[in-house]
Design a protein around this motif. Structure first.
Motif, PDB file in Angstrom:
ATOM      1  N   LEU A 147       7.573  -3.022  -2.609  1.00  0.00           N
ATOM      2  CA  LEU A 147       6.009  -2.250  -2.883  1.00  0.00           C
ATOM      3  C   LEU A 147       6.101  -0.563  -3.075  1.00  0.00           C
ATOM      4  O   LEU A 147       5.583  -0.333  -3.982  1.00  0.00           O
ATOM      5  N   LYS A 148       7.029  -0.156  -2.292  1.00  0.00           N
ATOM      6  CA  LYS A 148       7.327   1.320  -2.201  1.00  0.00           C
ATOM      7  C   LYS A 148       7.986   1.611  -3.268  1.00  0.00           C
ATOM      8  O   LYS A 148       7.538   2.434  -4.004  1.00  0.00           O
ATOM      9  N   ASN A 149       8.998   0.911  -4.131  1.00  0.00           N
ATOM     10  CA  ASN A 149       9.780   1.312  -5.164  1.00  0.00           C
ATOM     11  C   ASN A 149       8.762   1.067  -6.360  1.00  0.00           C
ATOM     12  O   ASN A 149       8.910   1.786  -7.593  1.00  0.00           O
ATOM     13  N   THR A 209      -0.271  -1.878   6.987  1.00  0.00           N
ATOM     14  CA  THR A 209      -0.337  -0.900   8.181  1.00  0.00           C
ATOM     15  C   THR A 209      -0.412  -1.820   9.401  1.00  0.00           C
ATOM     16  O   THR A 209      -0.205  -1.240  10.415  1.00  0.00           O
ATOM     17  N   GLU A 210      -0.332  -3.069   9.102  1.00  0.00           N
ATOM     18  CA  GLU A 210       0.091  -3.944  10.179  1.00  0.00           C
ATOM     19  C   GLU A 210       1.585  -3.995  10.585  1.00  0.00           C
ATOM     20  O   GLU A 210       2.152  -4.256  11.492  1.00  0.00           O
ATOM     21  N   LYS A 211       2.313  -3.513   9.627  1.00  0.00           N
ATOM     22  CA  LYS A 211       3.878  -3.388   9.678  1.00  0.00           C
ATOM     23  C   LYS A 211       4.412  -1.815   9.749  1.00  0.00           C
ATOM     24  O   LYS A 211       5.220  -1.578  10.330  1.00  0.00           O
ATOM     25  N   VAL A 212       3.666  -0.917   9.172  1.00  0.00           N
ATOM     26  CA  VAL A 212       4.120   0.459   9.059  1.00  0.00           C
ATOM     27  C   VAL A 212       3.093   1.270   9.653  1.00  0.00           C
ATOM     28  O   VAL A 212       1.869   0.945   9.701  1.00  0.00           O
ATOM     29  N   VAL A 265       1.943   4.273   2.626  1.00  0.00           N
ATOM     30  CA  VAL A 265       0.598   4.467   2.788  1.00  0.00           C
ATOM     31  C   VAL A 265       0.313   5.609   1.973  1.00  0.00           C
ATOM     32  O   VAL A 265      -0.646   5.638   1.488  1.00  0.00           O
ATOM     33  N   VAL A 266       1.071   6.546   1.984  1.00  0.00           N
ATOM     34  CA  VAL A 266       0.922   7.821   1.296  1.00  0.00           C
ATOM     35  C   VAL A 266       0.931   7.427  -0.274  1.00  0.00           C
ATOM     36  O   VAL A 266       0.123   7.932  -1.156  1.00  0.00           O
ATOM     37  N   LYS A 276      -2.109   7.743  -3.127  1.00  0.00           N
ATOM     38  CA  LYS A 276      -1.796   8.632  -4.180  1.00  0.00           C
ATOM     39  C   LYS A 276      -2.357   7.810  -5.554  1.00  0.00           C
ATOM     40  O   LYS A 276      -3.171   8.317  -6.532  1.00  0.00           O
ATOM     41  N   VAL A 277      -2.058   6.416  -5.386  1.00  0.00           N
ATOM     42  CA  VAL A 277      -2.439   5.659  -6.594  1.00  0.00           C
ATOM     43  C   VAL A 277      -3.846   5.440  -6.760  1.00  0.00           C
ATOM     44  O   VAL A 277      -4.656   5.677  -7.660  1.00  0.00           O
ATOM     45  N   LYS A 278      -4.480   5.217  -5.612  1.00  0.00           N
ATOM     46  CA  LYS A 278      -6.104   5.303  -5.374  1.00  0.00           C
ATOM     47  C   LYS A 278      -6.773   6.375  -5.943  1.00  0.00           C
ATOM     48  O   LYS A 278      -7.790   6.363  -6.672  1.00  0.00           O
ATOM     49  N   ASN A 279      -6.009   7.603  -5.729  1.00  0.00           N
ATOM     50  CA  ASN A 279      -6.740   8.895  -6.281  1.00  0.00           C
ATOM     51  C   ASN A 279      -6.637   9.041  -7.852  1.00  0.00           C
ATOM     52  O   ASN A 279      -7.395   9.697  -8.190  1.00  0.00           O
ATOM     53  N   LEU A 280      -5.786   8.202  -8.247  1.00  0.00           N
ATOM     54  CA  LEU A 280      -5.785   8.185  -9.989  1.00  0.00           C
ATOM     55  C   LEU A 280      -6.871   7.615 -10.385  1.00  0.00           C
ATOM     56  O   LEU A 280      -7.061   7.692 -11.708  1.00  0.00           O
TER      57      LEU A 280
END
Length: 355
Positions: free
Chosen positions: A207-209, A243-246, A253-254, A258-262
């Motif tokens: 997901l991060k990548n 956020t249950e894992k990280v 999460v950052v 960022k994607v939400k702000n788009l």
């Protein structure tokens, strides 16, 4: 922790793994979802190769107390690709995306196959390919990785353990793996792809990548699939899961934020596209009849009728952008600028003279 390096051959029950990924990333079809938004389709298109690259080249984290570094000799992906959910929404086709990461696709042929029919075809093809590679071709590997959550492959895994003399490693998802595997395989024979550690969990790393790749494509102007309002809820749901894992300060999460702000950028872009299209269309019709159109006419007269919900200053910025970026694509229309006053562009649109 000990570590060792082994040569592996990887076989993926992609019908099963793909369905698990859809569920993990909250894209599984159901009564509340039978289609993906443009943003989700683009994200899924990026997640699949990122996951396969990690599976192919990543470290195998087993419960046996060691990290196994792979030297992957082959990775083969088995599925009835034409029956996979959302396959029609992904372009290029899933088979092409899989091949681009260096994997071999296997799409078993079933005469008159329909969705839900011949559901074990990919499993049978996978088992036959493993037997051919190991016992006939005798490819030089130390271990075989079989990626599935499905119990249908259990007899084959047991047979391979007994007759090949190789390490057989099951790659699967904790919470989705059939309990028979947990009771009969050693901890060192199971590779959990979602073990919860931010650096070891392949679903988190995928997901991060994938989100990073999406942001790069948006920044470079290669795609325009911005998240809509429904996608904001979807992204918030993803955020609640991860956020249950990280931690809330983690890189993932950052990236989600960022994607939400788009979403706001996407809305602005959509309004600009409508403004641009209406302006070019309006100019063509108006100039044929009247010969010229002043910017004051566009802002004061045309803009209110377009109902775009933007003020005159925003419209003026869009007008500047059209002149700078869009008019070169329409050489028949020229703009004669008389200057600017208080940031407002003043000038006249005309057809280019043919003299």
């Amino acid at each position: 922790m000990e570590e060792r390096r082994i040569k592996t051959a990887i076989y993926v029950d992609f019908d099963n793994i793909y369905g698990a990924l859809l569920s993990i990333y909250q894209m599984a079809p159901g009564k509340d979802r039978n289609e993906l938004s443009p943003f989700q389709a683009q994200l899924l298109k990026l997640l699949i190769p990122e996951f396969l690259k990690l599976l192919k080249n990543g470290i195998i984290f087993t419960g046996g107390g060691e990290d196994i570094y792979q030297d992957s000799r082959c990775i083969k992906i088995f599925a009835e690709y034409h029956n996979l959910p959302y396959q029609a929404r992904i372009s290029p086709p899933l088979t092409h995306i899989v091949q681009e990461v260096g994997a071999v696709t296997h799409n078993p042929f079933i005469p008159s196959s329909k969705k839900g029919k011949g559901k074990n075809a990919a499993d049978v093809a996978l088992v036959l390919s493993v037997i051919e590679d190991l016992l006939i071709k005798r490819i030089p590997v130390d271990a075989v990785v079989i990626a599935t959550c499905d119990i249908d492959l259990y007899p084959a895994i047991r047979w391979l353990k007994e007759h090949t003399g190789l390490s057989i490693i099951l790659a699967s998802f904790e919470g989705r793996i059939n309990s028979i595997y947990l009771r009969t395989l050693n901890s060192g024979e199971i590779w959990f792809l979602n073990d919860g550690d931010e650096n070891r969990d392949y679903t988190i790393r995928t997901l991060k990548n994938g989100l990073s790749a999406y942001l790069n494509l948006i920044e470079n102007g290669d795609i325009n699939a911005y998240p809509n309002d429904k996608d904001l809820k979807y992204l918030e749901g993803l955020k609640n899961i991860v956020t249950e894992k990280v931690s809330l300060k983690s890189e993932l999460v950052v990236l989600i934020d960022k994607v939400k702000n788009l979403n706001r950028n996407g809305k602005e872009r959509d309004v600009y596209v409508v403004f641009k299209e209406k302006l070019i269309k309006g100019l063509r019709g108006w100039l044929v009849k009247n010969g010229y159109a002043k910017t004051g006419l566009i802002i004061k007269n045309w803009l209110p009728r377009w109902n775009l919900g933007i003020d005159e200053m925003t419209a003026n910025q869009y007008l500047k952008k059209v002149v700078e970026e869009e008019l070169p694509r329409h050489p028949e229309i020229v703009f004669e600028c008389q200057g600017e006053k208080d940031g407002v562009i003043i000038g006249t649109f005309k057809f280019r003279s043919t003299n």
